[in-house]
Design a protein around this motif. Structure first.
Motif, mmCIF file in Angstrom:
data_model
loop_
_atom_site.group_PDB
_atom_site.id
_atom_site.type_symbol
_atom_site.label_atom_id
_atom_site.label_comp_id
_atom_site.label_asym_id
_atom_site.label_seq_id
_atom_site.Cartn_x
_atom_site.Cartn_y
_atom_site.Cartn_z
ATOM 1 N N GLU A 2 -87.140 11.920 -18.472
ATOM 2 C CA GLU A 2 -85.702 12.203 -18.429
ATOM 3 C C GLU A 2 -85.331 12.956 -17.157
ATOM 4 O O GLU A 2 -84.280 12.702 -16.551
ATOM 5 N N ALA A 3 -86.211 13.869 -16.742
ATOM 6 C CA ALA A 3 -85.950 14.637 -15.524
ATOM 7 C C ALA A 3 -85.918 13.722 -14.301
ATOM 8 O O ALA A 3 -85.082 13.892 -13.399
ATOM 9 N N LEU A 4 -86.823 12.742 -14.262
ATOM 10 C CA LEU A 4 -86.837 11.799 -13.146
ATOM 11 C C LEU A 4 -85.572 10.952 -13.124
ATOM 12 O O LEU A 4 -84.994 10.701 -12.058
ATOM 13 N N VAL A 5 -85.147 10.507 -14.293
ATOM 14 C CA VAL A 5 -83.923 9.708 -14.373
ATOM 15 C C VAL A 5 -82.734 10.521 -13.871
ATOM 16 O O VAL A 5 -81.914 10.030 -13.074
ATOM 17 N N ASN A 6 -82.645 11.773 -14.312
ATOM 18 C CA ASN A 6 -81.547 12.637 -13.863
ATOM 19 C C ASN A 6 -81.616 12.880 -12.357
ATOM 20 O O ASN A 6 -80.582 12.926 -11.672
ATOM 21 N N TYR A 7 -82.845 13.038 -11.860
ATOM 22 C CA TYR A 7 -83.016 13.258 -10.419
ATOM 23 C C TYR A 7 -82.501 12.061 -9.625
ATOM 24 O O TYR A 7 -81.756 12.220 -8.647
ATOM 25 N N PHE A 8 -82.902 10.867 -10.037
ATOM 26 C CA PHE A 8 -82.475 9.673 -9.303
ATOM 27 C C PHE A 8 -80.976 9.423 -9.446
ATOM 28 O O PHE A 8 -80.345 8.885 -8.538
ATOM 29 N N HIS A 9 -80.392 9.812 -10.578
ATOM 30 C CA HIS A 9 -78.945 9.680 -10.728
ATOM 31 C C HIS A 9 -78.215 10.575 -9.726
ATOM 32 O O HIS A 9 -77.164 10.201 -9.196
ATOM 33 N N ARG A 10 -78.779 11.745 -9.461
ATOM 34 C CA ARG A 10 -78.121 12.695 -8.564
ATOM 35 C C ARG A 10 -78.482 12.474 -7.097
ATOM 36 O O ARG A 10 -77.630 12.579 -6.216
ATOM 37 N N PHE A 11 -79.760 12.173 -6.843
ATOM 38 C CA PHE A 11 -80.224 12.134 -5.454
ATOM 39 C C PHE A 11 -80.855 10.795 -5.052
ATOM 40 O O PHE A 11 -81.402 10.687 -3.955
ATOM 41 N N GLY A 12 -80.777 9.801 -5.908
ATOM 42 C CA GLY A 12 -81.458 8.536 -5.633
ATOM 43 C C GLY A 12 -80.951 7.804 -4.411
ATOM 44 O O GLY A 12 -81.650 6.950 -3.863
ATOM 45 N N HIS A 13 -79.754 8.138 -3.952
ATOM 46 C CA HIS A 13 -79.202 7.458 -2.772
ATOM 47 C C HIS A 13 -79.750 8.025 -1.469
ATOM 48 O O HIS A 13 -79.528 7.448 -0.401
ATOM 49 N N LEU A 14 -80.476 9.148 -1.540
ATOM 50 C CA LEU A 14 -81.037 9.756 -0.337
ATOM 51 C C LEU A 14 -82.345 9.068 0.045
ATOM 52 O O LEU A 14 -83.134 8.675 -0.821
ATOM 53 N N SER A 15 -82.594 8.953 1.338
ATOM 54 C CA SER A 15 -83.774 8.218 1.804
ATOM 55 C C SER A 15 -85.082 8.894 1.421
ATOM 56 O O SER A 15 -86.119 8.240 1.323
ATOM 57 N N CYS A 16 -85.043 10.207 1.203
ATOM 58 C CA CYS A 16 -86.273 10.943 0.889
ATOM 59 C C CYS A 16 -86.537 11.043 -0.610
ATOM 60 O O CYS A 16 -87.550 11.624 -1.019
ATOM 61 N N SER A 17 -85.662 10.501 -1.434
ATOM 62 C CA SER A 17 -85.751 10.750 -2.876
ATOM 63 C C SER A 17 -87.047 10.228 -3.487
ATOM 64 O O SER A 17 -87.672 10.900 -4.312
ATOM 65 N N SER A 18 -87.475 9.047 -3.088
ATOM 66 C CA SER A 18 -88.682 8.476 -3.691
ATOM 67 C C SER A 18 -89.936 9.232 -3.273
ATOM 68 O O SER A 18 -90.817 9.498 -4.093
ATOM 69 N N SER A 19 -90.028 9.601 -1.999
ATOM 70 C CA SER A 19 -91.219 10.320 -1.530
ATOM 71 C C SER A 19 -91.276 11.740 -2.085
ATOM 72 O O SER A 19 -92.363 12.287 -2.286
#
Length: 256
Positions: A2-19
């Motif tokens: 759930e924390a990962l899902v929330n993270y990607f909802h907030r910051f997933g558009h940033l280029s560094c989000s996956s790394s």
């Protein structure tokens, strides 16, 4: 999860989000990875032309790349994904219209990822057409924006592998490689040039490389003495170790 899902909802558009969360992504099971990717994909409209939607699209691809799920896909699926990456890049070109020519384009990673997939398809099928398509994708990217060094380095490597050394040399020169990069980048082209008939271009590469090595070895001695004089002994060790590593360089041994 759930924390990962929330993270990607907030910051997933940033280029560094996956790394930034790569270490946590590797803790997920196969089903959780699938669920996460589906959740991210449903959170935005991939057909819309916006910086945020483009960023989330790239993040989805990057997560698959980091976790190696792309490699498990069929050849047909990989072809479709590579084509989709190029189409997404082309569709979102208007987003970069007002950027300075020296600035990074929105979504420029897509062409690098697409070319990587095509190279993987070449190694899987041994079909030379995939390598040529990878070259065309990168050449297209440099036609749009000529200052993307990632495209140039990959092209240098691909052209060297294909034996098109004049083209490889042209893109290598355009990189304006200097200083320590002469050591870390020249391996993409120097070994092939040394065994080629292009003597003038090879002589120029060797001359630049040897000049850097001579200058660095002289400066290294001065810097080592200076560090010793100021009692920064950790730097003394660092300079000596780095000098020894450079002297054992494959490029250095090849051109001497």
């Amino acid at each position: 999860m759930e924390a990962l899902v929330n993270y990607f909802h907030r910051f997933g558009h940033l280029s560094c989000s996956s790394s930034d969360v790569e270490i946590y992504l590797h803790m997920l099971s196969g089903d959780e990875i699938t669920e996460l990717l589906d959740t991210i994909s449903r959170s935005f409209d991939a057909s819309s032309v916006s910086v945020k939607a483009l960023g989330l699209t790239i993040t989805t691809f990057k997560v698959q790349e980091l976790l190696g799920t792309l490699l498990s896909k069929s050849t047909t699926d990989l072809q479709r994904i590579a084509k989709g990456m190029v189409e997404t890049f082309y569709k979102n070109l208007p987003l970069s219209r007002d950027l300075d020519p020296q600035e990074s384009m929105h979504g420029e990673e897509l062409l690098s990822m697409a070319s990587n997939i095509l190279v993987q398809l070449f190694w899987r099928t041994r079909n030379l057409g995939y390598l040529l398509e990878a070259v065309l994708v990168l050449e297209f990217g440099l036609t749009v924006r000529k200052h993307v060094w990632q495209y140039k380095i990959t092209l240098v490597h691909l052209y060297s592998y294909l034996g098109a050394l004049p083209l490889a040399h042209r893109w290598y020169v355009s990189l304006e490689v200097k200083n320590i990069l002469l050591e870390s980048v020249s391996h993409h082209i120097l070994p092939q040039m040394l065994s080629s008939p292009f003597l003038q271009q090879t002589a120029s590469l060797v001359k630049d490389y040897l000049r850097f090595m001579d200058d660095h070895l002289k400066e290294s001695a001065d810097l080592t003495c200076l560090a010793y004089r100021h009692r920064t002994y950790s730097k003394v060790i660092e300079f000596v170790q780095f000098k020894n590593r450079l002297q054992r360089s494959m490029q250095y041994l090849a051109v001497k």
